[in-house]
Design an enzyme around this catalytic site. Structure first.
Site, PDB file in Angstrom:
ATOM      1  CD1 TRP A 143      25.134  34.380-131.676  1.00 11.35           C
ATOM      2  CD2 TRP A 143      27.232  33.948-132.270  1.00 11.35           C
ATOM      3  NE1 TRP A 143      25.457  33.150-131.180  1.00 11.35           N
ATOM      4  CE2 TRP A 143      26.746  32.848-131.536  1.00 11.35           C
ATOM      5  CE3 TRP A 143      28.540  33.906-132.759  1.00 11.35           C
ATOM      6  CZ2 TRP A 143      27.508  31.714-131.269  1.00 11.35           C
ATOM      7  CZ3 TRP A 143      29.307  32.771-132.499  1.00 11.35           C
ATOM      8  CH2 TRP A 143      28.787  31.694-131.765  1.00 11.35           C
ATOM      9  CB  THR A 168      30.588  38.643-121.804  1.00 16.80           C
ATOM     10  OG1 THR A 168      30.098  37.535-122.562  1.00 16.80           O
ATOM     11  CG2 THR A 168      29.926  39.893-122.297  1.00 16.80           C
ATOM     12  CG  ASN A 225      26.305  43.885-123.452  1.00 18.94           C
ATOM     13  OD1 ASN A 225      25.295  44.561-123.374  1.00 18.94           O
ATOM     14  ND2 ASN A 225      26.362  42.799-124.224  1.00 18.94           N
ATOM     15  N   GLY A 239      27.017  30.245-124.729  1.00 22.79           N
ATOM     16  CA  GLY A 239      28.371  29.916-124.300  1.00 22.79           C
ATOM     17  C   GLY A 239      29.298  31.090-124.495  1.00 22.79           C
ATOM     18  CE  LYS A 282      25.120  33.948-125.939  1.00 25.78           C
ATOM     19  NZ  LYS A 282      26.572  33.938-125.644  1.00 25.78           N
ATOM     20  CE  LYS A 333      27.234  37.356-122.507  1.00 29.73           C
ATOM     21  NZ  LYS A 333      26.040  37.087-123.197  1.00 29.73           N
TER      22      LYS A 333
END
Length: 336
Positions: free
Chosen positions: A13, A249, A257, A137, A107, A192
């Site tokens: 990222w 995700t 994940n 996002g 995150k 999330k």
């Protein structure tokens, strides 16, 4: 005057954000604390570990020198693993200008303190509260790096800071909205990842799309309950940092994940999975932190609690699904 941005973290990222900015003509300096790794990427003009095949634009530079990464930068994008952020800030802070915008793009939740990443930043850099923001996002790195269109939200307590970060990051393939709900944007992005592990279990066990839709929807209920208890705006969880990021995700095999959940469902041990991958699956540490937060706020999180038992106590995923299905019936909107 040309804008200059430091990107703290050379994972998928962080590298993607640097590439995105450079395509816009912004000078982006990626920082990796390992000199040999920084030198390799600088020479190869590619992050062969996390984004193989994506060439660095000319405006991307990679360094292991913390001063070079931080000094005279209009903005720092903090994209390190959440449990390493505090340690990295202590290395970087001595070189930091008081005018630099600080945008968290990690995150997670710090396990020991239960602090969100912007809270960690504010604690380590006390004079920075009014120039901190959070970016989140539905942003799977590979797709963004390939130039596929998406959107994100940047949240700050100071509206001018949110707009300044928006102006720098917004691009023709990366549409950025602003928000004043820092708590909701950060918690949506962090929590999330827990539900994505559950979605991966679902896919690995072959339970189908109906079951996955139910996990996502009831997972959103858990995220919203904890977020609102912590002070978030409930509407944030219907937006890009909530439902948007959650769906992206949970649905995509590009999600670390989600892949971890699939592999666990296939019988692999958590320790072996973590050893075999370069990337950090933030959902593992976030599960521990989220349940401690849930206890603090007296919030019910049945999916997260059963996932914790699968991850850390060896519970059979099939038994976990049965336990979820056999919970006492209740109204859908209870506790929302």
């Amino acid at each position: 005057m040309m804008v200059s941005v430091g990107v703290i973290g050379s994972g998928a990222w962080g590298t993607t954000l640097a590439i995105l900015l450079a395509r816009k003509g912004i000078a982006a300096t990626i920082w990796d604390h390992r000199p040999e790794r920084a030198l390799e990427m600088q020479h190869a003009r590619e992050n062969s570990v996390f984004l193989p095949g994506i060439h660095f634009p000319e405006a991307v530079r990679v360094t292991s020198d913390s001063a070079e990464a931080v000094q005279q930068k209009d903005m720092l994008l903090l994209v390190t693993p959440s449990q390493k952020l505090r340690e990295n800030l202590r290395l970087l802070t001595p070189h930091l200008s008081r005018q630099t915008l600080l945008v968290n793009a990690s995150k997670g939740i710090e396990i020991n303190s239960l602090q969100r990443m912007t809270e960690v930043i504010a604690e380590e850099i006390p004079d920075a509260q009014q120039r901190i923001a959070a970016l989140s996002g539905p942003n799977l790195s590979r797709e963004v790096a390939e130039g596929k269109p998406t959107a994100a939200v940047v949240a700050a307590y100071n509206a001018d800071v949110a707009r300044a970060a928006q102006d720098i990051i917004n691009f023709n393939t990366f549409r950025v909205y602003t928000s004043n709900d820092v708590i909701g944007v950060e918690l949506g992005g962090a929590l999330k990842n827990i539900i994505a592990i559950g979605a991966g279990f679902n896919d690995g066990l072959g339970y189908g799309e109906n079951a996955k839709a139910a996990i996502i929807t009831r997972g959103l209920a858990e995220i919203s309950r904890l977020g609102v208890a912590a002070g978030a705006n409930p509407l944030t969880f219907a937006g890009l940092a909530g439902m948007g990021d959650l769906v992206g995700t949970c649905a995509s095999p590009l999600s670390r994940n989600q892949q971890l959940g699939r592999r666990l469902a296939g019988g692999e041990k958590l320790a072996d999975i973590l050893k075999s991958t370069h990337s950090v699956a933030e959902g593992v540490s976030t599960t521990r932190a989220a349940l401690r937060m849930a206890d603090r706020y007296n919030v019910e999180m049945p999916i997260a609690r059963l996932l914790s038992q699968i991850l850390f106590e060896g519970l059979d995923p099939r038994k976990a699904v049965l336990e979820l299905m056999m919970r006492d019936p209740k109204g859908e909107l209870e506790d929302l």
